[in-house]
Design a protein around this motif. Sequence first.
Motif, PDB file in Angstrom:
ATOM      1  N   LEU A   1      -7.715   5.459  -2.625  1.00 42.93           N
ATOM      2  CA  LEU A   1      -6.907   4.445  -2.433  1.00 42.93           C
ATOM      3  C   LEU A   1      -6.667   4.236  -1.058  1.00 42.93           C
ATOM      4  O   LEU A   1      -6.204   3.064  -0.672  1.00 42.93           O
ATOM      5  CB  LEU A   1      -5.772   4.932  -3.441  1.00 42.93           C
ATOM      6  CG  LEU A   1      -4.463   3.636  -3.418  1.00 42.93           C
ATOM      7  CD1 LEU A   1      -4.924   2.509  -4.027  1.00 42.93           C
ATOM      8  CD2 LEU A   1      -3.253   4.426  -4.378  1.00 42.93           C
ATOM      9  N   THR A   2      -6.388   5.312  -0.308  1.00 40.45           N
ATOM     10  CA  THR A   2      -5.994   5.236   1.176  1.00 40.45           C
ATOM     11  C   THR A   2      -7.046   4.633   1.911  1.00 40.45           C
ATOM     12  O   THR A   2      -6.797   3.864   2.807  1.00 40.45           O
ATOM     13  CB  THR A   2      -5.872   6.882   1.465  1.00 40.45           C
ATOM     14  OG1 THR A   2      -4.637   7.619   0.713  1.00 40.45           O
ATOM     15  CG2 THR A   2      -5.206   6.822   3.180  1.00 40.45           C
ATOM     16  N   ALA A   3      -8.352   4.837   1.592  1.00 39.76           N
ATOM     17  CA  ALA A   3      -9.443   4.239   2.330  1.00 39.76           C
ATOM     18  C   ALA A   3      -9.404   2.633   1.979  1.00 39.76           C
ATOM     19  O   ALA A   3      -9.747   2.086   2.937  1.00 39.76           O
ATOM     20  CB  ALA A   3     -10.759   4.723   1.680  1.00 39.76           C
ATOM     21  N   ALA A   4      -9.142   2.435   0.667  1.00 46.58           N
ATOM     22  CA  ALA A   4      -8.828   0.819   0.629  1.00 46.58           C
ATOM     23  C   ALA A   4      -7.690   0.315   1.398  1.00 46.58           C
ATOM     24  O   ALA A   4      -7.834  -0.708   1.962  1.00 46.58           O
ATOM     25  CB  ALA A   4      -8.638   0.549  -0.830  1.00 46.58           C
ATOM     26  N   GLN A   5      -6.618   0.980   1.505  1.00 46.99           N
ATOM     27  CA  GLN A   5      -5.387   0.692   2.424  1.00 46.99           C
ATOM     28  C   GLN A   5      -5.992   0.326   3.931  1.00 46.99           C
ATOM     29  O   GLN A   5      -5.741  -0.713   4.527  1.00 46.99           O
ATOM     30  CB  GLN A   5      -4.428   1.912   2.502  1.00 46.99           C
ATOM     31  CG  GLN A   5      -3.424   1.584   3.527  1.00 46.99           C
ATOM     32  CD  GLN A   5      -2.376   2.783   3.499  1.00 46.99           C
ATOM     33  OE1 GLN A   5      -2.663   3.762   3.094  1.00 46.99           O
ATOM     34  NE2 GLN A   5      -1.595   2.687   4.696  1.00 46.99           N
ATOM     35  N   PHE A   6      -6.903   1.564   4.271  1.00 49.03           N
ATOM     36  CA  PHE A   6      -7.322   1.311   5.736  1.00 49.03           C
ATOM     37  C   PHE A   6      -8.024   0.001   5.929  1.00 49.03           C
ATOM     38  O   PHE A   6      -8.402  -0.775   7.086  1.00 49.03           O
ATOM     39  CB  PHE A   6      -7.813   2.538   6.352  1.00 49.03           C
ATOM     40  CG  PHE A   6      -6.917   3.651   6.709  1.00 49.03           C
ATOM     41  CD1 PHE A   6      -5.954   3.259   7.754  1.00 49.03           C
ATOM     42  CD2 PHE A   6      -6.672   4.641   6.046  1.00 49.03           C
ATOM     43  CE1 PHE A   6      -5.146   4.253   8.239  1.00 49.03           C
ATOM     44  CE2 PHE A   6      -5.833   5.683   6.376  1.00 49.03           C
ATOM     45  CZ  PHE A   6      -5.086   5.416   7.470  1.00 49.03           C
ATOM     46  N   ARG A   7      -9.141  -0.124   5.030  1.00 50.45           N
ATOM     47  CA  ARG A   7     -10.113  -1.253   4.988  1.00 50.45           C
ATOM     48  C   ARG A   7      -9.255  -2.603   4.743  1.00 50.45           C
ATOM     49  O   ARG A   7      -9.587  -3.558   5.698  1.00 50.45           O
ATOM     50  CB  ARG A   7     -10.951  -1.093   3.823  1.00 50.45           C
ATOM     51  CG  ARG A   7     -11.969  -2.352   3.745  1.00 50.45           C
ATOM     52  CD  ARG A   7     -13.025  -1.887   2.623  1.00 50.45           C
ATOM     53  NE  ARG A   7     -14.158  -2.801   2.707  1.00 50.45           N
ATOM     54  CZ  ARG A   7     -15.251  -2.742   3.180  1.00 50.45           C
ATOM     55  NH1 ARG A   7     -15.291  -1.531   4.134  1.00 50.45           N
ATOM     56  NH2 ARG A   7     -16.034  -3.842   3.177  1.00 50.45           N
ATOM     57  N   LEU A   8      -8.100  -2.617   4.052  1.00 52.20           N
ATOM     58  CA  LEU A   8      -7.449  -4.049   3.973  1.00 52.20           C
ATOM     59  C   LEU A   8      -6.782  -4.338   5.272  1.00 52.20           C
ATOM     60  O   LEU A   8      -6.613  -5.497   5.546  1.00 52.20           O
ATOM     61  CB  LEU A   8      -6.696  -3.936   2.846  1.00 52.20           C
ATOM     62  CG  LEU A   8      -7.206  -3.771   1.516  1.00 52.20           C
ATOM     63  CD1 LEU A   8      -6.097  -4.022   0.234  1.00 52.20           C
ATOM     64  CD2 LEU A   8      -7.931  -5.353   1.194  1.00 52.20           C
ATOM     65  N   MET A   9      -6.235  -3.175   5.843  1.00 60.66           N
ATOM     66  CA  MET A   9      -5.355  -3.440   7.192  1.00 60.66           C
ATOM     67  C   MET A   9      -6.124  -3.638   8.127  1.00 60.66           C
ATOM     68  O   MET A   9      -5.944  -4.463   8.891  1.00 60.66           O
ATOM     69  CB  MET A   9      -4.693  -2.075   7.319  1.00 60.66           C
ATOM     70  CG  MET A   9      -3.500  -1.639   6.388  1.00 60.66           C
ATOM     71  SD  MET A   9      -2.602  -0.204   6.859  1.00 60.66           S
ATOM     72  CE  MET A   9      -1.822  -0.496   8.312  1.00 60.66           C
TER      73      MET A   9
ATOM     74  N   ILE B   1       0.762  -1.282   0.102  1.00 65.01           N
ATOM     75  CA  ILE B   1       0.014   0.154  -0.043  1.00 65.01           C
ATOM     76  C   ILE B   1       0.824   1.166  -0.027  1.00 65.01           C
ATOM     77  O   ILE B   1       0.705   2.195  -0.874  1.00 65.01           O
ATOM     78  CB  ILE B   1      -0.921   0.002   1.189  1.00 65.01           C
ATOM     79  CG1 ILE B   1      -1.920  -1.152   1.061  1.00 65.01           C
ATOM     80  CG2 ILE B   1      -1.740   1.386   1.233  1.00 65.01           C
ATOM     81  CD1 ILE B   1      -2.985  -1.285  -0.150  1.00 65.01           C
ATOM     82  N   THR B   2       1.760   1.384   0.965  1.00 58.61           N
ATOM     83  CA  THR B   2       2.776   2.581   0.866  1.00 58.61           C
ATOM     84  C   THR B   2       3.475   2.512  -0.377  1.00 58.61           C
ATOM     85  O   THR B   2       3.777   3.875  -0.868  1.00 58.61           O
ATOM     86  CB  THR B   2       3.702   2.473   1.964  1.00 58.61           C
ATOM     87  OG1 THR B   2       4.614   1.293   2.148  1.00 58.61           O
ATOM     88  CG2 THR B   2       2.834   2.549   3.439  1.00 58.61           C
ATOM     89  N   THR B   3       3.931   1.667  -0.978  1.00 64.09           N
ATOM     90  CA  THR B   3       4.754   1.563  -2.096  1.00 64.09           C
ATOM     91  C   THR B   3       3.818   2.054  -3.410  1.00 64.09           C
ATOM     92  O   THR B   3       4.244   2.834  -4.278  1.00 64.09           O
ATOM     93  CB  THR B   3       5.364   0.323  -2.484  1.00 64.09           C
ATOM     94  OG1 THR B   3       6.310  -0.157  -1.573  1.00 64.09           O
ATOM     95  CG2 THR B   3       6.188   0.297  -3.756  1.00 64.09           C
ATOM     96  N   ALA B   4       2.469   1.430  -3.365  1.00 61.33           N
ATOM     97  CA  ALA B   4       1.459   2.216  -4.387  1.00 61.33           C
ATOM     98  C   ALA B   4       1.334   3.682  -4.077  1.00 61.33           C
ATOM     99  O   ALA B   4       1.302   4.437  -5.288  1.00 61.33           O
ATOM    100  CB  ALA B   4       0.377   1.338  -4.259  1.00 61.33           C
ATOM    101  N   LEU B   5       1.002   4.141  -2.985  1.00 62.19           N
ATOM    102  CA  LEU B   5       0.671   5.189  -2.750  1.00 62.19           C
ATOM    103  C   LEU B   5       2.000   6.429  -3.269  1.00 62.19           C
ATOM    104  O   LEU B   5       1.755   7.342  -3.868  1.00 62.19           O
ATOM    105  CB  LEU B   5       0.651   5.737  -1.324  1.00 62.19           C
ATOM    106  CG  LEU B   5      -0.611   5.338  -0.803  1.00 62.19           C
ATOM    107  CD1 LEU B   5      -0.872   5.458   0.464  1.00 62.19           C
ATOM    108  CD2 LEU B   5      -2.134   5.756  -1.600  1.00 62.19           C
ATOM    109  N   ALA B   6       3.151   5.833  -2.821  1.00 62.89           N
ATOM    110  CA  ALA B   6       4.448   6.617  -3.404  1.00 62.89           C
ATOM    111  C   ALA B   6       4.691   6.580  -4.960  1.00 62.89           C
ATOM    112  O   ALA B   6       5.009   7.567  -5.581  1.00 62.89           O
ATOM    113  CB  ALA B   6       5.568   5.875  -2.798  1.00 62.89           C
TER     114      ALA B   6
END
Length: 319
Positions: free
Chosen positions: A300-308, A241-246
């Motif tokens: 995309l960030t919301a998807a990150q928190f949902r997956l985490m 997720i962090t690599t995708a955001l970067a």
Amino acid sequence: MTATPVSTPQETVRRGSGPRPRRRVSLEPYLYLLPHAALFFVFTVYPIGYGLYIAMHRWDLLSGRQPFVGLEFFRNLFIAGTPQADFFWRTLWNTTFFTLISVPLLVAAALGLALLLHRPIFGRAFFRAVFFMPGILTVSVMGILWRWMFDNQIGLVNAARELTGAPPIPWLSTEGLAWIPIIVGTIWWTLGFNMTLYLAALGNISQSFYEAAELDGATAGQQFRFITWPLLTPITLFVVITTALASFQLFGQSLVITNGGPNRSTQSVIQYITEEGFSNSQISSAAAMGFVFGLLMLVLTAAQFRLMARDVQSSGEEK
């Protein structure tokens, strides 16, 4: 001796029904929050609000007039045929393409290096430092280095090809090939950080799991599949997720190495927004593009928190 007066029940009820003293609100907690609140308002709330104001007005830096146009610049991004829509979605696809290619390579390469350097081999600390050191370079230094290596005339890659008798390849002026120095350079530049995260996660795995697996006759591949990989799932999710955001924030690499060329084939969406605002002097259009791109990043960030959250919940149920 004087007798102590005894209150009757009626007097007790009457005395308790009177107005209670109001609790004084302490301002001390709010004073501790004030510095952060002030900085948050100045550097987050105010820029967002002012940017929305600019996006809804036709901003002209020369005349000083800013007539209200509502959602006109937002509509231009969704009307086929307008330059803003064509270039914005094209550069957004370029950024998405870069993300889809670079993220799996970065995760796989970082995990592979971490598995190799986690073993007690000679010079392990040296190799860890070697792979981590490129990350301390600025994007301009990294871009100049990889632009020189893939230069069409004097590049190191073409010089090596000439030694073998192969003709030089115009890397930087050929669509498709121009992505190679950007992707390879980004992997070389950012690999060390993900590798360090994986090394830390591998160090937290108890060796008792592997000892029990060896007693059961499990091979190295089976140990990785049933022990290492499941236990690395949380850190892998974080790295992805962090690599995708970067990667979606691609800017400096394409600007320095290819300048977005050839024919805008490597131009990132942030690079185009910068061009629209400062080179074309279309401040309002650039602000609208920034808001649309920001909303996509929020999704995309919301998807990150949902997956985490889902991963944490599943880990808790397994325990």
